[in-house]
Design an enzyme around this catalytic site. Structure first.
Site, mmCIF file in Angstrom:
data_model
loop_
_atom_site.group_PDB
_atom_site.id
_atom_site.type_symbol
_atom_site.label_atom_id
_atom_site.label_comp_id
_atom_site.label_asym_id
_atom_site.label_seq_id
_atom_site.Cartn_x
_atom_site.Cartn_y
_atom_site.Cartn_z
ATOM 1 N N GLU A 1 0.831 -1.226 0.000
ATOM 2 C CA GLU A 1 0.000 0.000 0.000
ATOM 3 C C GLU A 1 0.853 1.257 0.000
ATOM 4 O OE1 GLU A 1 -2.874 0.479 -0.717
ATOM 5 O OE2 GLU A 1 -3.485 -1.610 -0.676
HETATM 6 C C1 LIG Z 1 2.792 -9.796 0.158
HETATM 7 C C2 LIG Z 1 2.529 -8.675 -0.789
HETATM 8 C C3 LIG Z 1 1.225 -8.361 -1.145
HETATM 9 C C4 LIG Z 1 0.987 -7.345 -2.070
HETATM 10 N N1 LIG Z 1 -0.298 -7.098 -2.486
HETATM 11 C C5 LIG Z 1 -0.493 -6.281 -3.549
HETATM 12 C C6 LIG Z 1 -1.778 -6.163 -4.158
HETATM 13 O O1 LIG Z 1 -2.745 -6.770 -3.709
HETATM 14 N N2 LIG Z 1 -1.891 -5.392 -5.274
HETATM 15 C C7 LIG Z 1 -0.832 -4.706 -5.803
HETATM 16 O O2 LIG Z 1 -1.004 -4.036 -6.811
HETATM 17 N N3 LIG Z 1 0.387 -4.773 -5.226
HETATM 18 C C8 LIG Z 1 0.589 -5.543 -4.124
HETATM 19 N N4 LIG Z 1 1.831 -5.639 -3.557
HETATM 20 C C9 LIG Z 1 2.911 -4.823 -4.077
HETATM 21 C C10 LIG Z 1 3.344 -3.713 -3.134
HETATM 22 O O3 LIG Z 1 2.340 -2.746 -3.025
HETATM 23 C C11 LIG Z 1 4.689 -3.169 -3.635
HETATM 24 O O4 LIG Z 1 5.647 -4.169 -3.369
HETATM 25 C C12 LIG Z 1 5.068 -1.850 -2.992
HETATM 26 O O5 LIG Z 1 4.197 -0.838 -3.404
HETATM 27 C C13 LIG Z 1 6.492 -1.415 -3.293
HETATM 28 O O6 LIG Z 1 6.810 -1.578 -4.646
HETATM 29 P P1 LIG Z 1 8.150 -2.377 -5.040
HETATM 30 O O7 LIG Z 1 8.137 -3.650 -4.275
HETATM 31 O O8 LIG Z 1 8.256 -2.461 -6.496
HETATM 32 O O9 LIG Z 1 9.331 -1.500 -4.457
HETATM 33 P P2 LIG Z 1 10.056 -0.266 -5.210
HETATM 34 O O10 LIG Z 1 9.054 0.660 -5.757
HETATM 35 O O11 LIG Z 1 11.066 -0.805 -6.128
HETATM 36 O O12 LIG Z 1 10.793 0.434 -3.980
HETATM 37 C C14 LIG Z 1 12.022 -0.049 -3.418
HETATM 38 C C15 LIG Z 1 12.467 0.923 -2.313
HETATM 39 O O13 LIG Z 1 12.709 2.212 -2.882
HETATM 40 C C16 LIG Z 1 11.934 3.206 -2.239
HETATM 41 N N5 LIG Z 1 11.473 4.174 -3.237
HETATM 42 C C17 LIG Z 1 10.940 3.917 -4.446
HETATM 43 N N6 LIG Z 1 10.642 5.071 -5.068
HETATM 44 C C18 LIG Z 1 10.999 6.067 -4.259
HETATM 45 C C19 LIG Z 1 10.928 7.491 -4.322
HETATM 46 N N7 LIG Z 1 10.406 8.120 -5.366
HETATM 47 N N8 LIG Z 1 11.386 8.199 -3.273
HETATM 48 C C20 LIG Z 1 11.861 7.589 -2.175
HETATM 49 N N9 LIG Z 1 11.950 6.253 -2.053
HETATM 50 C C21 LIG Z 1 11.522 5.504 -3.071
HETATM 51 C C22 LIG Z 1 10.773 2.455 -1.595
HETATM 52 O O14 LIG Z 1 10.269 3.138 -0.446
HETATM 53 C C23 LIG Z 1 11.432 1.126 -1.228
HETATM 54 O O15 LIG Z 1 12.072 1.240 0.019
HETATM 55 C C24 LIG Z 1 2.079 -6.614 -2.600
HETATM 56 C C25 LIG Z 1 3.385 -6.915 -2.205
HETATM 57 C C26 LIG Z 1 3.614 -7.944 -1.343
HETATM 58 C C27 LIG Z 1 5.045 -8.277 -0.981
#
Ligand SMILES: Cc1cc2nc3c(=O)[nH]c(=O)nc-3n(C[C@H](O)[C@H](O)[C@H](O)COP(=O)(O)OP(=O)(O)OC[C@H]3O[C@@H](n4cnc5c(N)ncnc54)[C@H](O)[C@@H]3O)c2cc1C
Length: 592
Positions: free
Chosen positions: A440
């Site tokens: 989220e």
């Molecule tokens: C168990 C689980 C359930 C999930 N359920 C859903 C779901 O139902 N539907 C859905 O759509 N998604 C879902 N997700 C996805 C989840 O919402 C994402 O994993 C999350 O939003 C982060 O995206 P990412 O993993 O690609 O991390 P990234 O976006 O790659 O981020 C990596 C790191 O970089 C930081 N970062 C990235 N951009 C910036 C910025 N501009 N400024 C500062 N810091 C930044 C982040 O805070 C993080 O620490 C789920 C994930 C998991 C693991």
């Protein structure tokens, strides 16, 4: 084995004494909501969570979900528990009566949500996602979509998901590649891959409604070009039954650290039939309806897990005997004293309790404002409440889930080595709590939302929705001697928050890097100040009632309030210092 009892006494205190019950009852649809009506609902909700959901929490963690040929099975007992949940009408609790809902306010639904998260977070993911899909469709769906799908979601016959994430696209939704091509019949054909989709496939309901972000052929680049589509797993027949299979397949489920009984799915959309929800290219704002609801709910996940961990840590600390109390033997007839007599164990328990009860009170304040925002007759009052909820959403999401992680780890610490092994169930709470800081929108992104979007919005209008009531309260109570021990630290923390706000606003205006560098500490400082405010108000109630209360509830409240002010709130000073340090040490850092 762990145990769980819903904290009904505290919940009733918040509902009947802390938030303004008359204000809630003044809202349309809430007129009858006195203890006579609400108490039995909370009792039944507690029974369901304690006796149906909690017993399958541990086994669900051990067994996890499985996939075979695209068919996902939830662990043993989940189907039966869902049937009981659905048949009891629980999915419809806070839904619109026009679609078969019971129309209860968020203030009550939130307490139920907390119980579910304590009892079985994995289970709670399924109705949680469904409710988000319901909220987005209700607000943005065309009438025909609402009529077709909402009654099914409300009754729990069908369930929902939110499909944003793709392999190359997490935080930055502008990178979405899923495509939507208009078809002749007014629908669209959706093609693309989504990952990490909670409840994306399972065996609990006969149909699953995916809300999918995708791009139309003429989409502007980035986040301005995202649209939202409804894609059912089975296309409904004219008489509302699941009909032909749509082009959406579960290709894998994730193996993960916690919430193992929640199916986290990779979905492949292959020319799946979908319908636009809301306006073209405006999908992100429609999705935000879901996400704001969901962010508050994810905050409550941290709270719920902290609560169950606390309950078990407390019971263990009373039972486990090791060493002698430093202020004289507490059980001289025993070879050692229960560990609850050691100051460091009391520190751990009270840290958990002070954060949990403070967060619960803050959540109830926000929930009541959410009810005002959606139900009040006066538009200006509704707008003011909506501002407040918008401001507090990132704080609830991030502060509560960081707290949930810290508190569950502390709960494990109370058990010593016995917390680390699986037998007592404490390590599951730690594992389950971790995800809430990530999904989220990660907590770092929540902090950026607070600083980048909410702080400066409408020349500080959102901020004033919090600052003005705190200021008015501190001024009104400044002469109250009995309350001084709470009001004084509150006003100090509030001063720090004002100073940090001014500094971030000043620096952030000329350099967004500076705002980003201070965001997480600012959010923590904000959260601590908000907790100080609710703790002071709870202490005021408790001071008036402690003498007449044989149960000790109010005395315990006061003791915890004092602990919060003395031992937790001073952290606000450290967060202010970090904000004031600015971004130079981050910008100039060298990673070799
Ligand atoms: C168990 C689980 C359930 C999930 N359920 C859903 C779901 O139902 N539907 C859905 O759509 N998604 C879902 N997700 C996805 C989840 O919402 C994402 O994993 C999350 O939003 C982060 O995206 P990412 O993993 O690609 O991390 P990234 O976006 O790659 O981020 C990596 C790191 O970089 C930081 N970062 C990235 N951009 C910036 C910025 N501009 N400024 C500062 N810091 C930044 C982040 O805070 C993080 O620490 C789920 C994930 C998991 C693991």
């Amino acid at each position: 084995m762990p145990s769980y009892k819903a904290p009904l006494r505290d919940m009733r205190f918040l509902l009947n004494e802390f938030t303004d019950p008359a204000r809630l009852r003044s809202l349309p649809g809430c007129e009858e909501l006195g203890p006579d009506l609400v108490d039995p609902i909370l009792d039944e909700a507690a029974t369901l969570c304690e006796e149906v959901l909690f017993p399958i929490n541990r086994s669900g963690d051990e067994e996890g979900c499985t996939i075979e040929n695209g068919v996902v099975r939830t662990p043993q007992g989940f189907r039966e528990a869902w049937a009981q949940f659905r048949d009891g009408g629980w999915p419809s609790l806070a839904c619109d009566p026009d679609y078969g809902g019971q129309g209860l306010p968020k203030s009550i639904a939130l307490l139920f949500e907390e119980m579910i998260c304590s009892a079985n977070l994995s289970f709670g993911m399924y109705p949680g996602l469904s409710h988000g899909a319901y909220a987005a469709l209700l607000k943005h769906g065309a009438q025909v979509l609402r009529d077709t799908y909402l009654p099914k979601l409300v009754s729990g016959e069908w369930m929902g998901t939110m499909c944003l994430t793709e392999p190359q696209c997490g935080t930055d939704l502008g990178l979405i590649r899923t495509r939507a091509i208009p078809a002749d019949d007014g629908s669209h054909r959706i093609t693309g891959s989504k990952i990490f989709i909670s409840a994306g496939e399972h065996d609990l309901s006969e149909n699953i409604l995916h809300l999918v972000l995708a791009k139309l052929p003429d989409a502007p680049p980035g986040t301005r070009g995202i649209s939202l589509f409804l894609v059912p797993k089975f296309l409904p027949t004219p008489d509302g039954k699941p009909g032909a299979r749509n082009g959406v397949l579960c290709t894998a489920i994730e193996h993960k650290m916690g919430i193992k009984a929640s199916a986290t799915c990779a979905l492949s959309f292959e020319e799946a039939k979908g319908w636009l929800v809301g306006r073209p290219h405006k999908g992100l704002s429609a999705m935000f309806t879901m996400m704001n609801e969901a962010r508050l709910s994810v905050g409550v996940q941290g709270l719920g897990l902290a609560e169950v961990s606390y309950q078990n840590a407390l019971a263990y600390a009373r039972d486990r005997v090791q060493g002698r109390a430093l202020n004289g033997a507490a059980a001289p007839d025993q070879p050692a004293d229960p560990i609850i007599h050691h100051p460091d164990v009391r520190r751990m328990l009270l840290s958990m309790r002070a954060e949990i009860e403070g967060c619960r009170a803050l959540a109830m304040w926000v929930a009541q404002e959410q009810d005002v925002a959606t139900r009040h007759a006066d538009p200006a009052t509704r707008d003011a409440a909506e501002d407040f909820v918008a401001l507090m959403t990132p704080i609830i999401k991030a502060y509560f889930t960081d707290m949930g992680w810290d508190a569950t780890a502390t709960g494990m610490q109370v058990f010593g080595g016995h917390g680390y092994i699986r037998e007592h169930g404490m390590e599951q709470y730690v594992r389950d709590a971790r995800i809430a800081q990530l999904y989220e929108g990660t907590n770092g992104i929540q902090a950026l939302d607070l600083v980048g979007r909410k702080m400066g919005a409408h020349a500080g209008r959102y901020l004033r929705r919090f600052f003005h009531p705190v200021l008015a309260y501190v001024e009104a109570k400044s002469e109250d001697e009995r309350l001084g021990e709470f009001v004084l630290p509150l006003s100090k923390a509030f001063g720090r928050l004002q100073q940090a706000t001014a500094e971030l606003a000043r620096r952030g205006l000329s350099d967004p890097y500076e705002a980003g560098a201070g965001a997480t500490d600012y959010l923590k400082l904000f959260g601590l100040t908000a907790l100080a405010f609710v703790w002071t108000r709870m202490a005021e109630i408790a001071l008036a009632k402690e003498g007449k209360d044989p149960t000790g509830f109010y005395r315990a409240k006061l003791a915890t309030a004092r602990f919060f002010m003395a031992r937790i709130l001073p952290r606000s000073g450290a967060h202010l210092a970090a904000v004031m340090a600015g971004g130079a040490t981050l910008r100039d850092a060298i990673f070799e």
